[in-house]
Design a protein around this motif. Sequence first.
Motif, mmCIF file in Angstrom:
data_model
loop_
_atom_site.group_PDB
_atom_site.id
_atom_site.type_symbol
_atom_site.label_atom_id
_atom_site.label_comp_id
_atom_site.label_asym_id
_atom_site.label_seq_id
_atom_site.Cartn_x
_atom_site.Cartn_y
_atom_site.Cartn_z
ATOM 1 N N VAL A 3 0.917 -1.241 0.133
ATOM 2 C CA VAL A 3 -0.167 -0.038 -0.254
ATOM 3 C C VAL A 3 0.818 1.298 -0.212
ATOM 4 N N LEU A 4 1.919 1.170 0.671
ATOM 5 C CA LEU A 4 2.879 2.385 1.028
ATOM 6 C C LEU A 4 3.649 2.582 -0.534
ATOM 7 N N ILE A 5 3.904 1.322 -1.064
ATOM 8 C CA ILE A 5 4.585 1.741 -2.517
ATOM 9 C C ILE A 5 3.509 2.366 -3.623
ATOM 10 N N HIS A 6 2.312 1.675 -3.528
ATOM 11 C CA HIS A 6 1.479 2.191 -4.469
ATOM 12 C C HIS A 6 0.985 3.780 -4.181
ATOM 13 N N LEU A 7 1.009 3.959 -2.932
ATOM 14 C CA LEU A 7 0.902 5.560 -2.581
ATOM 15 C C LEU A 7 1.777 6.299 -2.982
ATOM 16 N N PHE A 8 3.115 5.905 -3.030
ATOM 17 C CA PHE A 8 4.227 6.737 -3.540
ATOM 18 C C PHE A 8 4.358 6.725 -5.079
ATOM 19 N N VAL A 9 3.984 5.606 -5.577
ATOM 20 C CA VAL A 9 3.867 5.478 -7.178
ATOM 21 C C VAL A 9 2.712 6.435 -7.787
ATOM 22 N N GLY A 10 1.623 6.535 -7.028
ATOM 23 C CA GLY A 10 0.545 7.621 -7.217
ATOM 24 C C GLY A 10 1.206 9.031 -7.187
ATOM 25 N N LEU A 11 2.045 9.440 -5.976
ATOM 26 C CA LEU A 11 2.601 10.583 -6.022
ATOM 27 C C LEU A 11 3.691 10.989 -7.135
ATOM 28 N N HIS A 12 4.349 9.671 -7.244
ATOM 29 C CA HIS A 12 5.269 9.915 -8.328
ATOM 30 C C HIS A 12 4.632 10.397 -9.819
ATOM 31 N N ILE A 13 3.298 9.828 -10.115
ATOM 32 C CA ILE A 13 2.744 10.021 -11.186
ATOM 33 C C ILE A 13 2.257 11.524 -11.402
ATOM 34 N N ALA A 35 7.408 31.003 -23.865
ATOM 35 C CA ALA A 35 7.349 29.859 -22.952
ATOM 36 C C ALA A 35 8.129 30.313 -21.802
ATOM 37 N N ARG A 36 7.429 29.643 -20.722
ATOM 38 C CA ARG A 36 8.544 29.985 -19.408
ATOM 39 C C ARG A 36 8.123 28.657 -18.559
ATOM 40 N N PHE A 37 9.047 28.451 -17.706
ATOM 41 C CA PHE A 37 8.997 27.395 -16.625
ATOM 42 C C PHE A 37 8.067 27.884 -15.356
ATOM 43 N N GLY A 38 6.997 27.168 -15.472
ATOM 44 C CA GLY A 38 6.140 27.744 -14.288
ATOM 45 C C GLY A 38 6.381 26.930 -13.001
ATOM 46 N N PRO A 39 5.948 27.335 -11.873
ATOM 47 C CA PRO A 39 6.166 26.745 -10.736
ATOM 48 C C PRO A 39 5.592 25.255 -10.828
ATOM 49 N N ALA A 40 4.622 25.034 -11.202
ATOM 50 C CA ALA A 40 4.028 23.702 -11.285
ATOM 51 C C ALA A 40 5.201 22.638 -11.799
ATOM 52 N N MET A 41 5.965 23.144 -12.818
ATOM 53 C CA MET A 41 7.023 22.202 -13.547
ATOM 54 C C MET A 41 8.160 21.937 -12.439
ATOM 55 N N LEU A 42 8.484 22.881 -11.872
ATOM 56 C CA LEU A 42 9.578 22.683 -10.706
ATOM 57 C C LEU A 42 9.020 21.883 -9.599
ATOM 58 N N HIS A 43 7.908 22.050 -9.457
ATOM 59 C CA HIS A 43 7.307 21.459 -7.970
ATOM 60 C C HIS A 43 7.015 19.886 -8.496
ATOM 61 N N GLY A 44 6.516 19.690 -9.833
ATOM 62 C CA GLY A 44 6.363 18.327 -10.468
ATOM 63 C C GLY A 44 7.922 17.764 -10.466
ATOM 64 N N ALA A 45 8.726 18.410 -10.839
ATOM 65 C CA ALA A 45 10.138 17.656 -10.988
ATOM 66 C C ALA A 45 10.773 17.272 -9.413
ATOM 67 N N LEU A 46 10.716 18.163 -8.596
ATOM 68 C CA LEU A 46 10.985 17.984 -7.234
ATOM 69 C C LEU A 46 10.206 16.935 -6.549
ATOM 70 N N THR A 47 8.970 16.739 -7.007
ATOM 71 C CA THR A 47 8.089 15.559 -6.459
ATOM 72 C C THR A 47 8.544 14.358 -7.031
ATOM 73 N N MET A 48 8.751 14.199 -8.463
ATOM 74 C CA MET A 48 9.345 13.280 -8.872
ATOM 75 C C MET A 48 10.718 12.649 -8.408
ATOM 76 N N LEU A 49 11.509 13.535 -8.059
ATOM 77 C CA LEU A 49 12.952 13.228 -7.438
ATOM 78 C C LEU A 49 12.595 12.612 -5.989
ATOM 79 N N VAL A 50 11.953 13.203 -5.309
ATOM 80 C CA VAL A 50 11.688 12.785 -3.820
ATOM 81 C C VAL A 50 10.716 11.495 -3.707
ATOM 82 N N THR A 51 9.801 11.431 -4.426
ATOM 83 C CA THR A 51 9.313 10.279 -4.349
ATOM 84 C C THR A 51 9.826 9.103 -5.230
ATOM 85 N N GLY A 52 10.669 9.363 -6.277
ATOM 86 C CA GLY A 52 11.357 8.390 -6.862
ATOM 87 C C GLY A 52 12.427 7.750 -5.867
ATOM 88 N N VAL A 53 13.242 8.514 -5.118
ATOM 89 C CA VAL A 53 14.231 8.058 -4.100
ATOM 90 C C VAL A 53 13.579 7.095 -3.007
#
Length: 117
Positions: A3-13, A35-53
């Motif tokens: 369940v914990l792994i699936h939760l973090f997979v969802g957050l990663h997605i 075009a510009r890099f919005g805050p959502a793009m930065l937060h998405g990349a950070l979320t991917m990094l943290v949840t991936g680790v």
Amino acid sequence: MDVLIHLFVGLHIIGIAALLGGFLTQMKAMGEGTARFGPAMLHGALTMLVTGVILVGLNQADDQSVDNIKIGVKLALLIVILGLVYVKRDEEKVDKGLFGLVGLLTTVNVFIAVLWT
């Protein structure tokens, strides 16, 4: 543990969706050169990094096999993406090629995750 792994997979997605969605919503602006890099793009990349680790740690703790080469390639791509988005986040306009590179690297990262078995 599953369940914990699936939760973090969802957050990663969700992180992937924020990063790729931010790119896709600005494709027209990219064509116009505004075009510009919005805050959502930065937060998405950070979320991917943290949840991936966290996912790697959880899978190893659960005695599941982890392909370290695949994780290393994905991490390298994500660090490049995160670096570009972080450095250029305050600029009013981002070069088309640079903006397109972030979208391409994000898409490649998704396909590596799905197709590399």
